[in-house]
Design a protein around this motif. Structure first.
Motif, PDB file in Angstrom:
ATOM      1  N   VAL A   1      15.070 -36.946 -16.553  1.00 41.89           N
ATOM      2  CA  VAL A   1      14.564 -35.850 -17.384  1.00 41.89           C
ATOM      3  C   VAL A   1      13.070 -36.075 -17.594  1.00 41.89           C
ATOM      4  CG1 VAL A   1      15.344 -36.977 -19.524  1.00 41.89           C
ATOM      5  CG2 VAL A   1      14.907 -34.540 -19.538  1.00 41.89           C
ATOM      6  N   ILE A   2      12.310 -34.989 -17.503  1.00 40.82           N
ATOM      7  CA  ILE A   2      10.858 -35.087 -17.652  1.00 40.82           C
ATOM      8  C   ILE A   2      10.530 -35.229 -19.145  1.00 40.82           C
ATOM      9  CG2 ILE A   2       8.624 -33.981 -17.137  1.00 40.82           C
ATOM     10  CD1 ILE A   2      10.379 -34.604 -14.639  1.00 40.82           C
ATOM     11  N   THR A   3       9.710 -36.219 -19.450  1.00 42.16           N
ATOM     12  CA  THR A   3       9.309 -36.450 -20.841  1.00 42.16           C
ATOM     13  C   THR A   3       7.794 -36.299 -20.942  1.00 42.16           C
ATOM     14  OG1 THR A   3       8.976 -38.813 -20.458  1.00 42.16           O
ATOM     15  CG2 THR A   3      11.179 -38.141 -21.153  1.00 42.16           C
ATOM     16  N   GLU A   4       7.287 -36.288 -22.174  1.00 43.43           N
ATOM     17  CA  GLU A   4       5.843 -36.138 -22.359  1.00 43.43           C
ATOM     18  C   GLU A   4       5.057 -37.224 -21.633  1.00 43.43           C
ATOM     19  OE1 GLU A   4       4.732 -35.696 -26.537  1.00 43.43           O
ATOM     20  OE2 GLU A   4       6.147 -33.998 -26.568  1.00 43.43           O
ATOM     21  N   SER A   5       5.629 -38.439 -21.611  1.00 44.03           N
ATOM     22  CA  SER A   5       4.890 -39.543 -20.997  1.00 44.03           C
ATOM     23  C   SER A   5       5.250 -39.764 -19.530  1.00 44.03           C
ATOM     24  CB  SER A   5       5.151 -40.821 -21.790  1.00 44.03           C
ATOM     25  OG  SER A   5       6.537 -41.069 -21.817  1.00 44.03           O
ATOM     26  N   GLY A   6       6.143 -38.947 -18.966  1.00 42.20           N
ATOM     27  CA  GLY A   6       6.521 -39.135 -17.561  1.00 42.20           C
ATOM     28  C   GLY A   6       7.942 -38.681 -17.319  1.00 42.20           C
ATOM     29  N   TYR A   7       8.853 -39.648 -17.332  1.00 48.30           N
ATOM     30  CA  TYR A   7      10.253 -39.286 -17.103  1.00 48.30           C
ATOM     31  C   TYR A   7      11.162 -40.357 -17.685  1.00 48.30           C
ATOM     32  CZ  TYR A   7      10.400 -42.882 -13.514  1.00 48.30           C
ATOM     33  OH  TYR A   7      10.353 -44.087 -12.865  1.00 48.30           O
ATOM     34  N   GLU A   8      12.399 -39.971 -17.924  1.00 42.15           N
ATOM     35  CA  GLU A   8      13.435 -40.944 -18.292  1.00 42.15           C
ATOM     36  C   GLU A   8      14.513 -40.860 -17.219  1.00 42.15           C
ATOM     37  OE1 GLU A   8      15.528 -40.067 -21.967  1.00 42.15           O
ATOM     38  OE2 GLU A   8      17.085 -41.540 -21.502  1.00 42.15           O
ATOM     39  N   ARG A   9      14.854 -42.000 -16.628  1.00 35.37           N
ATOM     40  CA  ARG A   9      15.904 -42.016 -15.615  1.00 35.37           C
ATOM     41  C   ARG A   9      17.241 -42.054 -16.342  1.00 35.37           C
ATOM     42  NH1 ARG A   9      18.137 -45.814 -11.205  1.00 35.37           N
ATOM     43  NH2 ARG A   9      17.530 -47.636 -12.406  1.00 35.37           N
ATOM     44  N   LEU A  10      18.080 -41.036 -16.095  1.00 35.88           N
ATOM     45  CA  LEU A  10      19.388 -41.013 -16.762  1.00 35.88           C
ATOM     46  C   LEU A  10      20.427 -41.796 -15.968  1.00 35.88           C
ATOM     47  CD1 LEU A  10      19.587 -37.302 -18.025  1.00 35.88           C
ATOM     48  CD2 LEU A  10      18.695 -39.299 -19.207  1.00 35.88           C
ATOM     49  N   SER A  11      20.269 -41.833 -14.640  1.00 39.65           N
ATOM     50  CA  SER A  11      21.165 -42.654 -13.813  1.00 39.65           C
ATOM     51  C   SER A  11      20.672 -44.084 -13.909  1.00 39.65           C
ATOM     52  CB  SER A  11      21.083 -42.247 -12.334  1.00 39.65           C
ATOM     53  OG  SER A  11      21.257 -40.861 -12.178  1.00 39.65           O
ATOM     54  N   SER A  12      21.562 -45.012 -14.269  1.00 39.93           N
ATOM     55  CA  SER A  12      21.044 -46.385 -14.346  1.00 39.93           C
ATOM     56  C   SER A  12      21.778 -47.350 -13.423  1.00 39.93           C
ATOM     57  CB  SER A  12      21.040 -46.876 -15.800  1.00 39.93           C
ATOM     58  OG  SER A  12      22.329 -46.766 -16.314  1.00 39.93           O
TER      59      SER A  12
END
Ligand code: ZN
Ligand code: ZN
Length: 353
Positions: free
Chosen positions: A334-345
């Motif tokens: 998911v795109i965040t203000e600072s870049g992205y968060e990987r939801l698949s880990s």
């Protein structure tokens, strides 16, 4: 302004006063109704209803955020009830969903042609709320746990179908509503088929297995691909794995608000090109995911979608060598203000089992 009020303005700008929503994902998005194939939403300038029938009286009352209107289908069609409720308001429809036959029926009953609108809900659905991201996160977590589980299940001799059924069984018994799409288990030379649904083929030593699957939670889809080696594979295929992983990680790292989906797709292609593999990457890099498995934005050469905070996307480069096999690695982010968060880990380093 909330989504309904903002949509009302869009409807007026499109030259109408009321909107009939028939696309199931949009019906679910607006109402929360979990059987949206059997419902539709009517939005007027001062009201909004979920229209369904007597099979769903209890369920719709429990689930719907909108006022529920149950059509007595013994007496009238939903189109007739819709016209009563819209009370003379000029009607718009979703042109990318309503069938030509339904459009003609409505046209006949209304006495005019409803206004055809083009994806009015898309701008809202593109940006996920924190509640929507939370559902995607839960779906991705179940998907990760299913991957970990399947690593202990996979062995030579069992069929691709058995692997797919075990993934599905694990996901639905640990909290998923359902599987997100037909599970892809493509082993050996079948790995060269990007959408190789699980077959009766038995797994064999010395081959890659590509697993592409996801859980659905609260209507939101996860989507992840991992390619693992069963025993030792050829050095050619191992080199393909390294190249795909390099492209995948570089593309993922490039995610952020304001970035171009087309440029990130190109970045992955350029890396594969260094290994003379770009011509075997035969699909786009990624897609949006949410209430539908394939949504906007697109990360591809066809269109240039700009990424924005709150969009959920996959990054899934693949290389498919006819007759030999293939490698795809896909994460949901998911795109965040600072870049992205990987939801698949799930881990994605080279894995031999
Ligand atoms: Zn996938
Ligand atoms: Zn995908």
């Amino acid at each position: 302004m909330n989504v309904l009020d903002s949509l009302r303005t869009d409807v007026v700008e499109a030259g109408a006063e009321a909107l009939l929503v028939t696309s199931p994902a949009n019906v679910r998005y607006l109402s929360g109704f979990t059987s949206p194939e059997d419902g539709r939403v009517l939005l007027t300038q001062d009201a909004a209803w979920l229209l369904t029938d007597g099979r769903y009286t209890v369920q719709a009352a429990e689930e719907s955020k909108l006022e529920v209107d149950i059509t007595n289908t013994y007496q009238k069609t939903w189109q007739e009830r819709l016209i009563e409720l819209s009370n003379g308001a000029r009607l718009a429809i979703e042109a990318d969903h309503l069938s030509v036959a339904s459009f003609r029926q409505l046209e006949e009953k209304l006495g005019y042609s409803p206004v055809a609108t083009d994806r009015l809900l898309q701008p809202y659905r593109l940006i996920k709320s924190s509640a929507e991201v939370e559902l995607l996160r839960e779906a991705a977590e179940i998907t990760d746990r299913a991957f970990e589980h399947i690593l202990g299940f996979v062995r030579p001799g069992i069929t691709e179908i058995e692997v797919a059924l075990e993934l599905e069984r694990f996901m639905v018994t640990t909290g998923a509503d359902a599987k997100a799409f037909g599970i892809i288990v493509a082993s050996g030379p079948r790995g060269a088929m990007p959408h190789g649904l699980a077959s009766q083929r038995p797994l064999a030593l010395g081959e890659f297995i590509t697993l592409d699957f996801g859980a659905v939670v609260g209507g939101y889809h996860a989507d992840m691909t991992r390619t693992v080696a069963l025993g030792e594979v050829s050095s050619e295929l191992m080199a393909v794995y390294d190249a795909v992983l390099e492209a995948q990680e570089a593309a993922l790292a490039a995610l952020g608000p304001g970035e171009s989906g087309r440029a990130i797709d190109q970045l992955a292609r350029d890396i594969l090109d260094r290994y003379q593999l770009a011509s075997y990457f035969s699909h786009s890099l990624g897609h949006g995911v949410g209430l539908e498995i394939h949504e906007r934005p697109s990360l591809s050469q066809r269109v240039d979608d700009r990424l924005e905070t709150g969009m959920s996307v996959t990054i899934e480069p693949g290389v498919y060598l006819p007759g030999k096999g293939g490698v795809r690695i896909e994460d949901l982010a998911v795109i965040t203000e600072s870049g992205y968060e990987r939801l698949s880990s799930s881990p994605k380093g080279y894995l031999q089992i």
